[in-house]
Each structure stands twice: as C-alpha cells, then as structure tokens.
Design an enzyme around this catalytic site. Structure first.
Site, PDB file in Angstrom:
ATOM      1  CB  SER A  59      45.382  33.222  31.868  1.00  0.00           C
ATOM      2  OG  SER A  59      46.464  33.253  30.969  1.00  0.00           O
ATOM      3  CG  HIS A  92      43.334  33.485  35.845  1.00  0.00           C
ATOM      4  ND1 HIS A  92      42.348  34.246  35.278  1.00  0.00           N
ATOM      5  CD2 HIS A  92      44.470  33.739  35.141  1.00  0.00           C
ATOM      6  CE1 HIS A  92      42.859  34.916  34.250  1.00  0.00           C
ATOM      7  NE2 HIS A  92      44.136  34.633  34.160  1.00  0.00           N
ATOM      8  CE  LYS A 147      42.720  38.630  34.744  1.00  0.00           C
ATOM      9  NZ  LYS A 147      44.163  38.647  34.538  1.00  0.00           N
TER      10      LYS A 147
HETATM   11  C1  PLP Z   1      45.130  39.371  33.749  1.00  0.00           C
HETATM   12  C2  PLP Z   1      46.480  38.819  34.041  1.00  0.00           C
HETATM   13  C3  PLP Z   1      47.572  39.655  34.286  1.00  0.00           C
HETATM   14  C4  PLP Z   1      47.502  41.141  34.095  1.00  0.00           C
HETATM   15  O1  PLP Z   1      46.833  41.758  35.103  1.00  0.00           O
HETATM   16  P1  PLP Z   1      46.211  43.207  34.838  1.00  0.00           P
HETATM   17  O2  PLP Z   1      45.934  43.740  36.185  1.00  0.00           O
HETATM   18  O3  PLP Z   1      45.007  42.981  34.008  1.00  0.00           O
HETATM   19  O4  PLP Z   1      47.273  43.974  34.111  1.00  0.00           O
HETATM   20  C5  PLP Z   1      48.755  39.091  34.679  1.00  0.00           C
HETATM   21  N1  PLP Z   1      48.885  37.754  34.778  1.00  0.00           N
HETATM   22  C6  PLP Z   1      47.863  36.911  34.504  1.00  0.00           C
HETATM   23  C7  PLP Z   1      48.066  35.446  34.637  1.00  0.00           C
HETATM   24  C8  PLP Z   1      46.644  37.424  34.122  1.00  0.00           C
HETATM   25  O5  PLP Z   1      45.645  36.610  33.817  1.00  0.00           O
END
Ligand code: PLP
Length: 391
Positions: A182, A210, A242
């Site tokens: 990330s 991602h 995302k």
């Molecule tokens: C954003 C993210 C999460 C968390 O997801 P949410 O739905 O925002 O709680 C978990 N793992 C990764 C790699 C992320 O980028």
C-alpha cells in the site's frame, strides 16, 4: 488524564509526525474542495473513479428507498439482506472462488481471517511491509509471529524451514502478504509464494486492497494477474473502499473457509452488517469494474506518462505498475515541506511518515486514478519539477 496524555502529543509534533485531518467539502474525484479552495487530488484510493459515479449513486439511492439506511443487526442476527447475499455471489464469481463473504471493513476482515484460522500453537509469516491491519491480526492471534524481509523469498524460506512443529501439534503455517503493497505500489511475488507455501505445507493469504479492480484483464486483481487458482491462493481478501469506490471488504475462498469464518471470525460475528444500500452500490460498481476495461487502460496510460515524466525530472520512483506511485523523500520534515509546497500550487498529495513507513523513508504517496486526465498528470509533473528545483 489529559496531563498524562499531553507529552506524547508534544513529542509527535516535535518529530514532525503530528497528523491532522483535512476537511473535504466535495465528492471524491480528480479535484476536491478543501477550505473553500479547489485542489487537484492525488491522494485518494478511488483508482477507477467510481466513488462518485452517477450509476453507483443511483443504485445506492434506490436501495435506500427500498431497504432504508441502517442494516439493523449483524449478518448472523437479521442484518443479512438479499442485496448482501447477491453481492457475495457476484464477488465469488468475479474472483473465481466458490464463495465470498462480506466484512464491514478491510481492517476487520484481516483481523477476522487470521484469528479464525490461527491460535498460539501456530505460525504466521508476514512481509515486513504488510498493511497495519495484517500485522495487528497476526499479533492478536497469539501465533508465533515472524516478519520476513520485503518480497524476500529466501528470507521467508529460511523461516519456513526453521518453523518445526516440535510437539507435533499439527501447527498451522500461514503466509500473509499484501497483493500490492500500500505504501510502495509493488506486487508480492505471488506465484513464488504459492510454490513455497506448497513446499512447506503452509497456507497463503493475500490482501488485494490495491490490486482489485486495477490488475487483471477483468480487474479481478492479483489472483487474475498471476493466474492463481484457489489451490495456489486459498485465501483472497480485498476491500471495496478503494477501486470499487464504495465501502467494506470481502474474503473469497472455499466453502469450508467461508463457513469457518461465519462460525469463528469475531469481527464478522460481532458487528453490524454494512447498510444494504452500500451492497447495492457495490453491485453496480462491480458491473462497471468488469465492463469498463477502458478505466484500467486509461489508468495504465497515466501511470506510464507519469513515470516517464518523473524520471526526466530526476525524481526517485518506486518500482510500481499500479495506481500507487510514491516519491521517496526521506526525512519526515522534508516530506511535509513538499506536501505543503504542492498544496500551495493547488495539488493535494499526502506526506506519508513513520510509523506508517519505516524511519527515514517518508514519501509522497501519489495515487493516480482513471478519473485523472493526461493534462492533469502534466500539471502534477510541472508542480513536482518546480518544487524539486525551485527557480
Ligand atoms: C485500506 C486497506 C485495508 C483496510 O481496509 P478498510 O476497508 O479501509 O478497513 C486493509 N489492507 C490494505 C492493504 C489496505 O490498503
């Protein structure tokens, strides 16, 4: 209490690590409004530009008319609607897995999976750069917890070989990685990890927050990109907040895995289901993710354009073919200076500082989206060039 808490806040500020929230007064998109001013936005995770898509909004509104706003209860009590169920079935089909299970957030999905599968007699191996939610999940499980060097297969193999089940308790071994990291934007070497998992009788889990929507022909993420079936990658987790532009997360896998999570994953059981309207909006964005391949193609064009331009300026990029295109800055204060200078030029980019990233690797986490135009990428490059070598 406040007197006890204050020194830690002061220390954070002194280290240039204090975090402040911007107040956003517009939908997400290539441009956002902060403090009455319009900015070009290069820091959200709306990679395909779906967070404010009219069809997704319409699906949300229609479902709110039909189902109301609150889901009223957890999935196991009476919060699991036909819309949640339909979304699970579509996500299973999309990822080529027998079943999928919705979670209210990605953080909770990760806590839920790792803790439903492991206890203190087991082993968990995590990439050093895994998302905080995965690291927290591993620690909370009480399993013997090891972090291997980033994307370093030899380092992982040494650790797997040493993890002997001395008491012959049939200790489980779980390898956990981000599909796309990330804060760096690079991919985990999933085919090689799958081979190691097989060799050492371990299970492999990827968090594709991602990669989903962005990678693969149909946007099914790292599993599709590397062509990994359920045997090779038995635990596939991804988020919906995302590239999908909505909210929530899911885990895809075998019938037995999903039933295990329903029975034993506490962050699944003891929380309110996401609103049905969010599931409906996500059903619509899933349709768009699959059908509108041009979003991924356009995004890849922008990534190429940005990388070429940044190289010409002499900026230090990470090796990434995803939306996440960070610039390494180093010191936290310097990253803040860049972020402020860019904001003064009307460009919003987050400075990512420790403890989110390792010490002295503060960076600008630039994220590109299909919502951007080539002109906007050029504006970004111009601004970066002028901050890099001020005239
Ligand atoms: C954003 C993210 C999460 C968390 O997801 P949410 O739905 O925002 O709680 C978990 N793992 C990764 C790699 C992320 O980028």
């Amino acid at each position: 209490m406040d007197d006890v808490l204050q020194p830690a806040l002061d220390e954070r500020r002194a280290q240039n690590l204090y975090r402040e929230r911007k107040i956003i007064a517009s939908p997400q998109g290539a441009e956002v409004i902060v403090g009455g001013k319009k900015y070009l936005n290069f820091c959200n995770n709306d990679y395909l530009g779906l967070a404010n898509h009219p069809a997704v909004i319409a699906a949300f509104k229609n479902a709110a008319d039909e189902y109301g706003v609150g889901s009223g209860a957890s999935h196991l009590v009476c919060g699991h609607t036909a819309l949640h169920h339909a979304l699970e079935e579509k996500l299973a089909e999309f990822t080529g897995r027998p079943r999928a299970l919705l979670f209210s957030t990605g953080y909770m999905a990760n806590l839920g999976v790792v803790n439903a599968l492991l206890d203190k007699s087991d082993f968990v191996f995590e990439d050093k750069l895994n998302h905080a939610s995965l690291l927290d999940a591993g620690l909370l499980s009480g399993a013997r917890f090891q972090r291997f060097l980033h994307n370093d297969l030899d380092n992982l193999e040494t650790r797997l070989a040493r993890a002997v089940d001395a008491e012959n308790t049939h200790a489980r071994k779980l390898i956990v990685v981000d599909g796309v990291f990330s804060m760096d934007g690079d991919c985990a070497p999933l085919p090689e990890l799958a081979a190691l998992a097989k060799k050492y009788d371990a299970w492999l889990m990827a968090d594709d927050a991602h990669g989903i929507g962005v990678l693969g022909e149909r946007g099914a993420g790292c599993a599709e990109f590397f062509n990994l079936d359920q045997q090779q990658l038995p635990i596939l987790m991804a988020t919906l907040g995302k590239a999908f532009g909505t909210f929530g997360a899911f885990v895809a896998g075998s019938e037995v895995l999903i039933e295990t999570l329903i029975q034993f994953a506490r962050p699944y059981i003891y929380t309110t289901a996401m609103p049905a309207a969010v599931a409906a909006a996500t059903l619509k964005s899933l349709e768009l993710v699959i059908a509108e391949n041009w979003r991924r193609e356009h995004l890849q064009q922008l990534i190429k354009r940005f990388r070429n331009g940044a190289e010409q300026i002499g900026l230090q990029l990470f090796s990434s073919n995803t939306s996440i295109q960070p610039l390494l800055i180093g010191a936290a204060a310097e990253a803040m200076r860049w972020s402020d200078a860019l904001a003064a030029r009307g460009i919003l980019i987050g400075a990512i500082r420790p403890p989110t990233v390792p010490a002295n690797t503060a960076r600008l986490r630039i994220t590109l989206s299909a919502a951007h135009s080539e002109t906007q990428i050029d504006l970004l490059l111009d601004a970066l060039a002028s901050v890099h070598s001020p005239r």
